[in-house]
Scaffold this motif. Structure first.
Motif, PDB file in Angstrom:
ATOM      1  N   GLY A 114       0.791  -1.230   0.000  1.00 19.33           N
ATOM      2  CA  GLY A 114       0.000   0.000   0.000  1.00 19.33           C
ATOM      3  C   GLY A 114       0.818   1.272   0.000  1.00 19.33           C
ATOM      4  N   LYS A 115       2.076   1.202  -0.440  1.00 19.62           N
ATOM      5  CA  LYS A 115       2.951   2.383  -0.462  1.00 19.62           C
ATOM      6  C   LYS A 115       3.154   2.844  -1.910  1.00 19.62           C
ATOM      7  CE  LYS A 115       4.009   2.095   4.023  1.00 19.62           C
ATOM      8  NZ  LYS A 115       3.746   3.161   5.003  1.00 19.62           N
ATOM      9  N   ALA A 116       2.056   3.231  -2.552  1.00 20.85           N
ATOM     10  CA  ALA A 116       2.123   3.604  -3.962  1.00 20.85           C
ATOM     11  C   ALA A 116       2.965   4.858  -4.182  1.00 20.85           C
ATOM     12  CB  ALA A 116       0.714   3.804  -4.515  1.00 20.85           C
ATOM     13  N   GLN A 117       2.826   5.844  -3.291  1.00 21.88           N
ATOM     14  CA  GLN A 117       3.593   7.085  -3.447  1.00 21.88           C
ATOM     15  C   GLN A 117       5.087   6.809  -3.337  1.00 21.88           C
ATOM     16  OE1 GLN A 117       2.282  10.208  -4.239  1.00 21.88           O
ATOM     17  NE2 GLN A 117       4.455  10.599  -4.581  1.00 21.88           N
ATOM     18  N   GLU A 118       5.468   5.951  -2.389  1.00 22.13           N
ATOM     19  CA  GLU A 118       6.879   5.590  -2.223  1.00 22.13           C
ATOM     20  C   GLU A 118       7.403   4.873  -3.475  1.00 22.13           C
ATOM     21  OE1 GLU A 118       4.612   5.357  -0.014  1.00 22.13           O
ATOM     22  OE2 GLU A 118       5.346   5.998   1.957  1.00 22.13           O
ATOM     23  N   ALA A 119       6.520   4.068  -4.107  1.00 17.59           N
ATOM     24  CA  ALA A 119       6.919   3.358  -5.319  1.00 17.59           C
ATOM     25  C   ALA A 119       7.280   4.338  -6.432  1.00 17.59           C
ATOM     26  CB  ALA A 119       5.799   2.420  -5.778  1.00 17.59           C
ATOM     27  N   LEU A 120       6.474   5.387  -6.584  1.00 23.01           N
ATOM     28  CA  LEU A 120       6.763   6.394  -7.614  1.00 23.01           C
ATOM     29  C   LEU A 120       8.027   7.181  -7.286  1.00 23.01           C
ATOM     30  CD1 LEU A 120       3.249   7.828  -8.548  1.00 23.01           C
ATOM     31  CD2 LEU A 120       4.653   6.216  -9.816  1.00 23.01           C
ATOM     32  N   GLU A 121       8.244   7.462  -6.009  1.00 25.56           N
ATOM     33  CA  GLU A 121       9.466   8.178  -5.614  1.00 25.56           C
ATOM     34  C   GLU A 121      10.704   7.329  -5.900  1.00 25.56           C
ATOM     35  OE1 GLU A 121       8.830   9.116  -1.536  1.00 25.56           O
ATOM     36  OE2 GLU A 121       7.303  10.639  -1.944  1.00 25.56           O
TER      37      GLU A 121
ATOM     38  N   LEU B  82      -3.584   3.550  -8.562  1.00 29.50           N
ATOM     39  CA  LEU B  82      -3.989   3.605  -7.152  1.00 29.50           C
ATOM     40  C   LEU B  82      -4.034   5.037  -6.637  1.00 29.50           C
ATOM     41  CD1 LEU B  82      -1.912   0.578  -5.795  1.00 29.50           C
ATOM     42  CD2 LEU B  82      -4.388   0.668  -6.115  1.00 29.50           C
ATOM     43  N   LEU B  83      -3.070   5.861  -7.076  1.00 26.77           N
ATOM     44  CA  LEU B  83      -2.998   7.255  -6.624  1.00 26.77           C
ATOM     45  C   LEU B  83      -3.857   8.182  -7.468  1.00 26.77           C
ATOM     46  CD1 LEU B  83       0.855   7.482  -6.034  1.00 26.77           C
ATOM     47  CD2 LEU B  83      -0.908   7.448  -4.262  1.00 26.77           C
ATOM     48  N   GLU B  84      -4.461   7.618  -8.531  1.00 26.06           N
ATOM     49  CA  GLU B  84      -5.225   8.415  -9.488  1.00 26.06           C
ATOM     50  C   GLU B  84      -4.364   9.545 -10.053  1.00 26.06           C
ATOM     51  OE1 GLU B  84      -8.990   9.493  -7.751  1.00 26.06           O
ATOM     52  OE2 GLU B  84      -9.726   7.441  -7.984  1.00 26.06           O
ATOM     53  N   ASP B  85      -3.117   9.207 -10.275  1.00 24.22           N
ATOM     54  CA  ASP B  85      -2.163  10.160 -10.848  1.00 24.22           C
ATOM     55  C   ASP B  85      -2.179   9.980 -12.366  1.00 24.22           C
ATOM     56  OD1 ASP B  85      -0.106  11.786 -11.579  1.00 24.22           O
ATOM     57  OD2 ASP B  85       1.446  10.799 -10.397  1.00 24.22           O
TER      58      ASP B  85
ATOM     59  N   TYR C 159      -6.348   5.224 -18.304  1.00 23.87           N
ATOM     60  CA  TYR C 159      -7.067   6.207 -19.120  1.00 23.87           C
ATOM     61  C   TYR C 159      -8.570   6.145 -18.861  1.00 23.87           C
ATOM     62  CZ  TYR C 159      -2.957   7.602 -21.780  1.00 23.87           C
ATOM     63  OH  TYR C 159      -1.750   8.132 -22.144  1.00 23.87           O
ATOM     64  N   ALA C 160      -9.081   4.925 -18.671  1.00 23.62           N
ATOM     65  CA  ALA C 160     -10.513   4.791 -18.401  1.00 23.62           C
ATOM     66  C   ALA C 160     -10.883   5.451 -17.083  1.00 23.62           C
ATOM     67  CB  ALA C 160     -10.906   3.315 -18.378  1.00 23.62           C
ATOM     68  N   LYS C 161     -10.090   5.228 -16.035  1.00 21.29           N
ATOM     69  CA  LYS C 161     -10.400   5.789 -14.720  1.00 21.29           C
ATOM     70  C   LYS C 161     -10.147   7.292 -14.653  1.00 21.29           C
ATOM     71  CE  LYS C 161      -9.882   3.458 -10.959  1.00 21.29           C
ATOM     72  NZ  LYS C 161      -9.315   2.735  -9.801  1.00 21.29           N
ATOM     73  N   SER C 162      -9.364   7.807 -15.616  1.00 22.79           N
ATOM     74  CA  SER C 162      -9.139   9.257 -15.646  1.00 22.79           C
ATOM     75  C   SER C 162     -10.232   9.972 -16.428  1.00 22.79           C
ATOM     76  CB  SER C 162      -7.785   9.566 -16.294  1.00 22.79           C
ATOM     77  OG  SER C 162      -7.826   9.344 -17.687  1.00 22.79           O
ATOM     78  N   GLY C 163     -11.139   9.193 -17.034  1.00 21.70           N
ATOM     79  CA  GLY C 163     -12.235   9.791 -17.789  1.00 21.70           C
ATOM     80  C   GLY C 163     -12.006   9.828 -19.278  1.00 21.70           C
ATOM     81  N   ASP C 164     -10.823   9.391 -19.740  1.00 17.61           N
ATOM     82  CA  ASP C 164     -10.501   9.439 -21.164  1.00 17.61           C
ATOM     83  C   ASP C 164     -10.732   8.068 -21.786  1.00 17.61           C
ATOM     84  OD1 ASP C 164      -9.530   9.953 -23.673  1.00 17.61           O
ATOM     85  OD2 ASP C 164      -7.675  10.906 -23.000  1.00 17.61           O
ATOM     86  N   LEU C 165     -12.002   7.753 -22.010  1.00 19.27           N
ATOM     87  CA  LEU C 165     -12.352   6.437 -22.545  1.00 19.27           C
ATOM     88  C   LEU C 165     -11.844   6.262 -23.969  1.00 19.27           C
ATOM     89  CD1 LEU C 165     -13.811   3.741 -22.148  1.00 19.27           C
ATOM     90  CD2 LEU C 165     -15.898   4.833 -22.981  1.00 19.27           C
ATOM     91  N   GLU C 166     -11.833   7.334 -24.749  1.00 18.92           N
ATOM     92  CA  GLU C 166     -11.377   7.218 -26.137  1.00 18.92           C
ATOM     93  C   GLU C 166      -9.912   6.786 -26.194  1.00 18.92           C
ATOM     94  OE1 GLU C 166     -13.471   7.295 -28.661  1.00 18.92           O
ATOM     95  OE2 GLU C 166     -14.932   7.546 -27.052  1.00 18.92           O
TER      96      GLU C 166
ATOM     97  N   PHE D  55     -13.703  14.560  -9.683  1.00 11.66           N
ATOM     98  CA  PHE D  55     -13.938  13.259  -9.063  1.00 11.66           C
ATOM     99  C   PHE D  55     -14.612  13.470  -7.706  1.00 11.66           C
ATOM    100  CE2 PHE D  55     -10.275  13.251 -11.776  1.00 11.66           C
ATOM    101  CZ  PHE D  55     -10.456  12.141 -12.569  1.00 11.66           C
ATOM    102  N   LYS D  56     -15.585  12.598  -7.399  1.00  8.58           N
ATOM    103  CA  LYS D  56     -16.306  12.724  -6.128  1.00  8.58           C
ATOM    104  C   LYS D  56     -16.383  11.377  -5.430  1.00  8.58           C
ATOM    105  CE  LYS D  56     -20.452  14.391  -3.847  1.00  8.58           C
ATOM    106  NZ  LYS D  56     -21.848  14.827  -3.926  1.00  8.58           N
ATOM    107  N   ASN D  57     -16.312  11.406  -4.089  1.00 14.21           N
ATOM    108  CA  ASN D  57     -16.316  10.154  -3.325  1.00 14.21           C
ATOM    109  C   ASN D  57     -17.707   9.572  -3.137  1.00 14.21           C
ATOM    110  OD1 ASN D  57     -17.130  12.219  -1.561  1.00 14.21           O
ATOM    111  ND2 ASN D  57     -16.324  11.140   0.231  1.00 14.21           N
TER     112      ASN D  57
END
Length: 687
Positions: free
Chosen positions: A294-301, A327-330, A360-367, A641-643
């Protein structure tokens, strides 16, 4: 030069020069010399085949061997077959491997010990244990290499029990295992979590002078870790006299797999401090370990550190960090990694491409998601499931069904996840008949028995389609106990279709199944308020208070200039606070002039109409949309994005804003995506 030498002596004379050039690493000159030989003998062919294999050009090595056979002038000998067997082992080419085995039998050298060992190793690398068993059975003499290769083959083929059986038979045959044998067999103990067998092998290694062997000790660390004996793993690691990068990688992975992320990162830092040469395996081990914990941010660093130190990410790295971005919605980070993967030709990797489809799908860019999917040369079940679920979450029911049909036609077998995605797509687009047809086809046509999730999806399909009575009957006739998802789907539809009686029944069951979920109380409260049943609504509110249940606060966020800006209801902490509320006031005035008025039905508090209108104006999704629009710098869309589920009044307001401003607004709530364009929403006002 060759023309001055008698033809019958050329192969014998030139082979020494070919070897000389090969020793100097000049494969090109060696090949040129070889091509100048009028009639090369088998030895010349064999030397060149071996050279191509050693240089990683296995396909070329196999091609050369095929040329020998097709020439019809020479028959391959034992050494030639041995050389090409190693090429097949390295390339994992099972089809060619079977041909090589056939040739070994044909030319009567399959029972040779050296070649037999190589064939077993070849089949092991190609993950074909049946072939290895045939070779093993044909050998009259078997040595420690034979048994070690045989055990290793079973491990590679995912047959750990057969590995241990073969290891025991090896002992009974009188062959003493060596260090390579132990390091090959211990992974089977790891998979089966056979701590006792692993400890016996450890004891055998100590008694026979293998305690300091780096390969054995690395396998022991992994075995103890898999058996949750991290203390023993540490003991073996610290007693290894000469630690290499593999040893460090294994102990770091051991800490990660046992949930000790802090110790793993400390050990990785110690590894760096000691000057151990880090390779991509080391970096990938710690990056994937961080993700698993669960350390996604550390993985990117860590990816950043990896690049700063000059170590280039490979396909495994790319897949891992794309998962971290998801996971980070980055989404921006995902796009940057996509660009890197494209530049370095990693886009053909199945796992990485599938991760990109999801990002891309989760960011809203389905195309873009569909474009990445269409460019994938190979598509497995996971890839098809990902694009199907992507289309489903964007409310593209027709596309979801079309993708499912294409998947089946392509020969890829759907699994239970596939049907969850397809049924969800039917639900969001009110395709009831198609949903029923798909549901019944699961067991009939695809031999997949529906599970609880599929039944819940089917309740959602019927409920959203307005067939509430049928949905209730379906729940009552389910062969398994209905869960919260099934009753929740019915309750949500009762809110849409204003069915008080079924709403009470569904809510009552939900209060028993998940008494602490505030969403169920809020939905029932909304149903009762809409029906003007104020007394019952007050009782529901009181029940929440008595049970200490609080409504989850709404939260919305938007990306602007590589930074996430978060909003809650009535938020006034943003630097553009005054501009945001001024913009929303202007929108509210223009809506009223156009005949649109705030839908105060969505306000749960006991307020007068003006106060209710003001309360609606403060909802987090409106604030986030307004901030996104005010921050536009030439972009044509805003993504929010909304929870929680988007409020109905906010939905109407954002439709108006999209037409008023002339931009596309994409909102992802807890249920699905909404694409607002020119006063319309992709959901057709049904969600």
């Amino acid at each position: 030069m060759l023309s001055k030498i008698p033809t019958n002596l050329i192969p014998h004379w030139s082979i020494n020069f070919i070897k000389k050039y090969l020793n100097l690493g000049d494969l090109v000159l060696a090949r040129q010399l070889f091509d100048g030989i009028p009639e090369p003998d088998v030895q010349s062919w064999t030397v060149l085949i071996s050279a191509y294999t050693k240089n990683g050009q296995c396909k070329e090595a196999i091609k050369l061997y095929t040329e020998i056979k097709n020439s019809g002038k020479l028959n391959p000998d034992k050494l030639a077959i041995l050389a090409v067997a190693k090429a097949c082992a390295t390339s994992g080419d099972l089809t060619k491997a079977k041909e090589i085995h056939f040739d070994a039998v044909k030319y009567k050298c399959s029972s040779d010990l050296l070649l037999g060992n190589a064939l077993i190793d070849m089949y092991g690398k190609c993950k074909h244990f049946e072939g290895a068993e045939r070779v093993f059975g044909d050998l009259r003499i078997r040595d420690v290499i034979t048994w070690t290769s045989f055990c290793s083959c079973y491990v590679n083929c995912g047959l750990p029990r057969e590995t241990l059986r073969a290891f025991r038979e090896m002992g009974l045959s009188g062959i003493r295992p060596n260090a390579m044998t132990l390091s090959s067999v211990l992974p089977a103990c790891s998979v089966l979590k056979c701590l006792n067998t692993g400890r016996e092998i450890h004891g055998f290694g100590i008694k026979n002078g293998m305690a300091g062997n780096v390969f054995v000790n690395s396998a022991l660390v992994d075995m103890y870790s898999s058996c949750s004996s991290i203390k023993y793993a540490e003991l073996v690691f610290h007693n290894t006299p000469h630690l290499d990068a593999v040893s460090w990688n294994v102990i770091i992975s051991a800490y990660f797999s046992n949930g000790e992320c802090g110790k793993a990162l400390d050990k990785f830092q110690e590894m760096r401090d000691r000057g151990v040469k880090l390779n991509s395996v080391s970096w990938n081990s710690v990056i994937s370990g961080c993700l698993a914990n669960g350390k996604a941010q550390e993985a990117l660093e860590l990816l950043g550190h990896m690049q700063q130190l000059g170590c280039k990410p490979n396909q495994i790295t790319i897949t891992s960090v794309l998962t971290a971005c998801t996971l980070l919605e980055d989404w921006r980070g995902g796009k940057e990694i996509h660009a890197y993967a494209f530049r370095h030709c990693f886009t053909e990797d199945l796992a990485a491409s599938t991760a990109l489809v999801l990002i891309y799908a989760k960011s809203g860019d389905l195309e873009m998601s569909k474009r990445v999917f269409s460019m994938m040369p190979l598509k497995d079940t996971v890839a098809w499931n990902t694009i199907i679920i992507a289309s489903s979450m964007h409310g593209r029911g027709e596309e979801t069904l079309s993708l499912f049909n294409k998947m089946v036609i392509s020969g890829v077998k759907p699994n239970s996840v596939t049907f969850t995605g397809v049924l969800s797509g039917c639900s969001h687009s009110q395709r009831v008949e198609e949903g029923l047809s798909i549901f019944h086809s699961m067991s009939k046509d695809h031999k997949i028995e529906p599970d609880l999730e599929h039944y819940s999806c089917m309740v959602d399909v019927l409920s959203r389609g307005g067939r509430l009575a049928e949905a209730y009957t379906f729940i009552q006739e389910m062969p398994i106990e209905p869960n919260a998802a099934a009753w929740g789907a019915l309750l949500g539809a009762c809110r849409i279709y204003k069915n008080v009686d079924l709403g009470r029944i569904a809510a009552s069951r939900l209060f028993e199944i998940e008494p602490d979920n505030p969403g169920n109380y809020v939905l029932l409260f909304n149903i009762l308020v809409t029906a003007k049943l104020w007394g019952e609504a007050s009782e529901t509110r009181k029940l929440m208070r008595d049970r200490g249940i609080k409504k989850l606060p709404g939260c919305s966020w938007v990306w602007v200039k590589n930074r996430i800006h978060t909003f809650v209801v009535g938020d006034k902490n943003n630097d553009k606070c005054n501009d945001i509320y001024k913009f929303l006031d202007e929108v509210r005035m223009k809506m009223k002039l156009a005949g649109y008025y705030p839908d105060t039905e969505f306000v749960l508090q006991d307020l007068d109409r003006v106060e209710k209108e003001d309360s609606l104006c403060n909802h987090s999704e409106k604030l986030a949309v307004a901030f996104g629009i005010l921050s536009l710098r030439g972009e044509s869309s805003v993504r929010v994005f909304k929870n929680l589920r988007i409020c109905g009044d906010c939905h109407n307001t954002i439709k108006f804003i999209a037409k008023f401003v002339g931009v596309q607004i994409i909102v992802r709530d807890s249920l699905r995506f909404h694409h607002f364009t020119d006063g319309l929403c992709s959901c057709g006002d049904f969600w």
